[in-house]
Scaffold this motif. Structure first.
Motif, PDB file in Angstrom:
ATOM      1  N   MET A 136       5.166 -20.819  24.030  1.00  0.00           N
ATOM      2  CA  MET A 136       5.111 -21.498  22.731  1.00  0.00           C
ATOM      3  C   MET A 136       4.112 -20.816  21.804  1.00  0.00           C
ATOM      4  O   MET A 136       3.783 -21.339  20.732  1.00  0.00           O
ATOM      5  CB  MET A 136       4.756 -22.969  22.915  1.00  0.00           C
ATOM      6  CG  MET A 136       5.818 -23.688  23.740  1.00  0.00           C
ATOM      7  SD  MET A 136       5.402 -25.392  24.016  1.00  0.00           S
ATOM      8  CE  MET A 136       5.736 -26.059  22.378  1.00  0.00           C
ATOM      9  N   GLY A 137       3.594 -19.679  22.233  1.00  0.00           N
ATOM     10  CA  GLY A 137       2.708 -18.889  21.378  1.00  0.00           C
ATOM     11  C   GLY A 137       1.380 -19.563  21.112  1.00  0.00           C
ATOM     12  O   GLY A 137       0.701 -19.248  20.126  1.00  0.00           O
ATOM     13  N   PRO A 190       8.016 -27.131  32.190  1.00  0.00           N
ATOM     14  CA  PRO A 190       7.961 -27.205  33.651  1.00  0.00           C
ATOM     15  C   PRO A 190       6.563 -26.875  34.157  1.00  0.00           C
ATOM     16  O   PRO A 190       5.737 -26.301  33.431  1.00  0.00           O
ATOM     17  CB  PRO A 190       8.971 -26.141  34.095  1.00  0.00           C
ATOM     18  CG  PRO A 190       9.807 -25.862  32.892  1.00  0.00           C
ATOM     19  CD  PRO A 190       8.902 -26.086  31.714  1.00  0.00           C
ATOM     20  N   ASN A 191       6.373 -27.203  35.404  1.00  0.00           N
ATOM     21  CA  ASN A 191       5.068 -27.079  36.016  1.00  0.00           C
ATOM     22  C   ASN A 191       4.744 -25.649  36.455  1.00  0.00           C
ATOM     23  O   ASN A 191       4.061 -25.450  37.442  1.00  0.00           O
ATOM     24  CB  ASN A 191       5.092 -28.006  37.253  1.00  0.00           C
ATOM     25  CG  ASN A 191       3.725 -28.375  37.682  1.00  0.00           C
ATOM     26  OD1 ASN A 191       2.766 -28.030  36.995  1.00  0.00           O
ATOM     27  ND2 ASN A 191       3.610 -29.042  38.829  1.00  0.00           N
ATOM     28  N   VAL A 192       5.294 -24.651  35.808  1.00  0.00           N
ATOM     29  CA  VAL A 192       5.035 -23.248  36.170  1.00  0.00           C
ATOM     30  C   VAL A 192       4.703 -22.483  34.888  1.00  0.00           C
ATOM     31  O   VAL A 192       5.144 -22.851  33.809  1.00  0.00           O
ATOM     32  CB  VAL A 192       6.276 -22.559  36.812  1.00  0.00           C
ATOM     33  CG1 VAL A 192       6.549 -23.122  38.175  1.00  0.00           C
ATOM     34  CG2 VAL A 192       7.511 -22.653  35.923  1.00  0.00           C
ATOM     35  N   GLY A 193       3.905 -21.434  35.040  1.00  0.00           N
ATOM     36  CA  GLY A 193       3.627 -20.546  33.910  1.00  0.00           C
ATOM     37  C   GLY A 193       4.390 -19.248  34.150  1.00  0.00           C
ATOM     38  O   GLY A 193       4.419 -18.752  35.279  1.00  0.00           O
ATOM     39  N   SER A 202       9.335 -16.111  26.717  1.00  0.00           N
ATOM     40  CA  SER A 202       9.559 -15.804  28.127  1.00  0.00           C
ATOM     41  C   SER A 202       9.389 -17.058  28.992  1.00  0.00           C
ATOM     42  O   SER A 202       9.352 -16.982  30.203  1.00  0.00           O
ATOM     43  CB  SER A 202       8.586 -14.709  28.569  1.00  0.00           C
ATOM     44  OG  SER A 202       7.264 -15.101  28.297  1.00  0.00           O
ATOM     45  N   GLY A 203       9.261 -18.216  28.358  1.00  0.00           N
ATOM     46  CA  GLY A 203       9.125 -19.483  29.068  1.00  0.00           C
ATOM     47  C   GLY A 203       7.661 -19.723  29.450  1.00  0.00           C
ATOM     48  O   GLY A 203       6.785 -18.943  29.077  1.00  0.00           O
ATOM     49  N   SER A 204       7.415 -20.786  30.166  1.00  0.00           N
ATOM     50  CA  SER A 204       8.406 -21.593  30.841  1.00  0.00           C
ATOM     51  C   SER A 204       8.953 -22.760  30.008  1.00  0.00           C
ATOM     52  O   SER A 204       9.836 -23.480  30.482  1.00  0.00           O
ATOM     53  CB  SER A 204       7.793 -22.162  32.127  1.00  0.00           C
ATOM     54  OG  SER A 204       6.663 -22.973  31.806  1.00  0.00           O
ATOM     55  N   ALA A 205       8.451 -22.965  28.780  1.00  0.00           N
ATOM     56  CA  ALA A 205       8.934 -24.108  28.000  1.00  0.00           C
ATOM     57  C   ALA A 205      10.384 -23.896  27.581  1.00  0.00           C
ATOM     58  O   ALA A 205      10.806 -22.772  27.276  1.00  0.00           O
ATOM     59  CB  ALA A 205       8.064 -24.313  26.770  1.00  0.00           C
ATOM     60  N   LEU A 206      11.129 -25.015  27.575  1.00  0.00           N
ATOM     61  CA  LEU A 206      12.488 -25.001  27.033  1.00  0.00           C
ATOM     62  C   LEU A 206      12.521 -26.019  25.911  1.00  0.00           C
ATOM     63  O   LEU A 206      11.678 -26.928  25.849  1.00  0.00           O
ATOM     64  CB  LEU A 206      13.500 -25.401  28.107  1.00  0.00           C
ATOM     65  CG  LEU A 206      13.569 -24.424  29.277  1.00  0.00           C
ATOM     66  CD1 LEU A 206      12.918 -25.031  30.502  1.00  0.00           C
ATOM     67  CD2 LEU A 206      15.001 -24.028  29.581  1.00  0.00           C
ATOM     68  N   VAL A 263       7.811 -31.993  35.185  1.00  0.00           N
ATOM     69  CA  VAL A 263       8.179 -31.455  33.859  1.00  0.00           C
ATOM     70  C   VAL A 263       7.613 -32.405  32.795  1.00  0.00           C
ATOM     71  O   VAL A 263       7.901 -33.605  32.808  1.00  0.00           O
ATOM     72  CB  VAL A 263       9.717 -31.346  33.703  1.00  0.00           C
ATOM     73  CG1 VAL A 263      10.093 -30.890  32.299  1.00  0.00           C
ATOM     74  CG2 VAL A 263      10.292 -30.407  34.748  1.00  0.00           C
ATOM     75  N   ARG A 264       6.786 -31.861  31.901  1.00  0.00           N
ATOM     76  CA  ARG A 264       6.245 -32.688  30.806  1.00  0.00           C
ATOM     77  C   ARG A 264       7.160 -32.556  29.599  1.00  0.00           C
ATOM     78  O   ARG A 264       7.705 -31.468  29.356  1.00  0.00           O
ATOM     79  CB  ARG A 264       4.844 -32.207  30.412  1.00  0.00           C
ATOM     80  CG  ARG A 264       3.783 -32.587  31.433  1.00  0.00           C
ATOM     81  CD  ARG A 264       2.406 -32.180  30.965  1.00  0.00           C
ATOM     82  NE  ARG A 264       2.299 -30.738  30.790  1.00  0.00           N
ATOM     83  CZ  ARG A 264       1.458 -30.137  29.945  1.00  0.00           C
ATOM     84  NH1 ARG A 264       0.670 -30.855  29.183  1.00  0.00           N
ATOM     85  NH2 ARG A 264       1.412 -28.824  29.861  1.00  0.00           N
ATOM     86  N   THR A 265       7.325 -33.631  28.851  1.00  0.00           N
ATOM     87  CA  THR A 265       8.190 -33.535  27.665  1.00  0.00           C
ATOM     88  C   THR A 265       7.409 -33.918  26.411  1.00  0.00           C
ATOM     89  O   THR A 265       6.504 -34.757  26.460  1.00  0.00           O
ATOM     90  CB  THR A 265       9.414 -34.456  27.804  1.00  0.00           C
ATOM     91  OG1 THR A 265       8.950 -35.771  28.103  1.00  0.00           O
ATOM     92  CG2 THR A 265      10.365 -33.977  28.882  1.00  0.00           C
ATOM     93  N   PHE A 266       7.747 -33.296  25.299  1.00  0.00           N
ATOM     94  CA  PHE A 266       7.089 -33.560  24.019  1.00  0.00           C
ATOM     95  C   PHE A 266       8.168 -33.759  22.957  1.00  0.00           C
ATOM     96  O   PHE A 266       8.982 -32.857  22.731  1.00  0.00           O
ATOM     97  CB  PHE A 266       6.230 -32.366  23.580  1.00  0.00           C
ATOM     98  CG  PHE A 266       5.119 -32.016  24.533  1.00  0.00           C
ATOM     99  CD1 PHE A 266       3.842 -32.530  24.363  1.00  0.00           C
ATOM    100  CD2 PHE A 266       5.355 -31.166  25.610  1.00  0.00           C
ATOM    101  CE1 PHE A 266       2.818 -32.194  25.249  1.00  0.00           C
ATOM    102  CE2 PHE A 266       4.336 -30.822  26.493  1.00  0.00           C
ATOM    103  CZ  PHE A 266       3.054 -31.339  26.306  1.00  0.00           C
TER     104      PHE A 266
END
Ligand SMILES: C[C@@](CO)(OP(=O)(O)O)[C@H](O)COP(=O)(O)OP(=O)(O)OC[C@H]1O[C@@H](n2ccc(N)nc2=O)[C@H](O)[C@@H]1O
Ligand SMILES: Nc1ncnc2c1ncn2[C@@H]1O[C@H](COP(=O)(O)OP(=O)(O)O)[C@@H](O)[C@H]1O
Length: 349
Positions: A101-102, A173-176, A299-303, A329-332
């Motif tokens: 997400m920069g 998601p719970n990964v970087g 490059s993720g991990s956010a979708l 998985v956290r959501t916003f």
């Protein structure tokens, strides 16, 4: 008094990876869009005989030394200005680290904006963009905000007319995912799916043209409906009240028809299969508040998923929160942030 800057985030609506360049970076064509989710960067600075930087943060994975993007930016900006100063910065992280997400890049841009205000100076626009590009490929876009075309290695930015605001659900998601590793995985791809350098270069050009064509005069392309000019900027109230935003939907569907996609999905989804499932849940099916478009960001991990209305985005949030495969998985819930709003809301008072 310190300056508090909202350090917004971005998604990549589309991203095509091109050939490796002489500097070992990859050619990119990407369409960035800023989002209304932010960290807070606080800067206080006073001129002094010697430069001294102090950085604090609430997040354990954010470096507090010369490796930090905000630190690099302040150090380089002072050098460029020929000014020595004592600078204290703090970064309040709300956004994921290594999320695509920069966020770290935005922190650097926010630090520059805060420093300039504190010292009562402003670098010329081109110098700011050059400094930003030196700190990271993703930093210059945050000196423009809104919808931004990214070329070269992503650092050459062209402001595009705003796309209408649209409801957005981000799933983290719970990964970087490490960006250099994702590029290495892309390079390592063999077999029939792998593109030649020539076809990669063609694709970069193809996508630049497709993105630009979105802005063709309404009515001439047959894609974007003829519009009431007053509604051209979109309207966040429409989104918040859950009323479908027809203009945003049209523009987005035009984009989808251009064949927008993120090449990183081809290497990141096989490495982290649960991310493909997150995308599927964001998309939904026709009968259950489907996304207009969903993709990996950078490059993720956010979708992210983009939706007709805020209400649809909430339904998608429920889909993810109740799926057994999506633990951690956290959501916003948020919306896209056009350029004018990006700058109006920049200072947090
Ligand atoms: C690929 C993107 C898409 O938005 O990924 P995300 O980080 O947002 O996921 C960005 O351009 C990332 O920008 P940023 O995170 O600033 O990258 P940089 O610091 O410039 O580069 C980090 C590393 O990524 C690789 N890199 C980056 C950009 C590029 N066009 N080609 C590359 O090969 C290089 O290995 C480089 O050392
Ligand atoms: N200000 C910063 N905020 C977050 N991470 C930073 C920062 N400065 C440097 N980093 C380093 O950069 C890496 C990725 O940064 P980040 O911007 O969060 O990822 P992405 O580019 O995927 O959104 C992290 O692993 C972290 O160690």
């Amino acid at each position: 008094m310190a300056t508090r800057v909202r350090s917004y985030s971005k998604i990549n609506l589309g991203l095509a990876i091109g050939p490796v360049r002489a500097d070992r970076f990859h050619g990119l064509t990407t369409l960035y869009q800023t989002l209304d989710l932010h960290d807070l960067v606080t800067v206080s600075a006073r001129r002094a005989a010697k430069t001294r930087l102090v950085l604090t943060t609430n997040h354990a994975r954010v470096p507090v030394d010369g490796r930090n993007t905000a630190w690099k930016m302040v150090e380089r900006c002072l050098e460029r200005l020929g000014v020595t100063a004592e600078v204290e910065m703090s970064i309040e992280k709300n956004l994921p680290v290594q999320g695509g997400m920069g966020a770290g890049s935005a922190n650097a841009a926010a630090a520059l904006i805060g420093l300039e205000r504190e010292l009562g100076v402003a670098l010329p626009g081109a110098a700011r963009l050059e400094l930003a590009a030196g700190v990271g490929s993703d930093v210059p876009l945050f000196l423009l905000g809104g919808a931004v075309l990214g070329l070269n290695r992503g650092e050459q930015v062209v402001p595009l007319p705003d796309l209408p605001r649209i409801a957005c659900l981000v799933a983290v998601p719970n990964v970087g995912v490490s960006t250099p590793q994702a590029f290495r995985d892309w390079d390592g791809r063999q077999g029939p799916g792998g593109l030649t350098d020539e076809s990669k270069a063609d694709r970069l050009m193809e996508l630049s043209l497709a993105y630009a064509s979105l802005y063709a005069e309404p009515g001439t392309s047959g894609i974007v409906r003829s519009l009431n000019p007053e509604k051209k900027q979109g309207n966040s109230e429409e989104i918040q009240s859950g009323v479908p935003n027809g203009l945003a939907e049209n523009t987005l569907l035009s984009l989808v028809r251009t064949g927008v996609e993120n090449d990183f999905e081809q290497v990141v989804f096989p490495a982290y299969p649960s991310l493909r499932e997150t995308k599927r849940l964001l998309m939904g099916t026709d009968s259950e508040a489907p996304a207009l478009y969903a993709a990996l960001s950078g490059s993720g991990s956010a979708l992210f998923g983009l939706f007709r209305s805020d209400a649809d985005a909430r339904v998608a949030q429920q889909r993810i929160q109740s799926a057994a495969t999506q633990a951690g998985v956290r959501t916003f819930l948020t919306e896209t942030l056009p350029r004018a709003a990006y700058w109006q809301r920049m200072f947090a008072g």
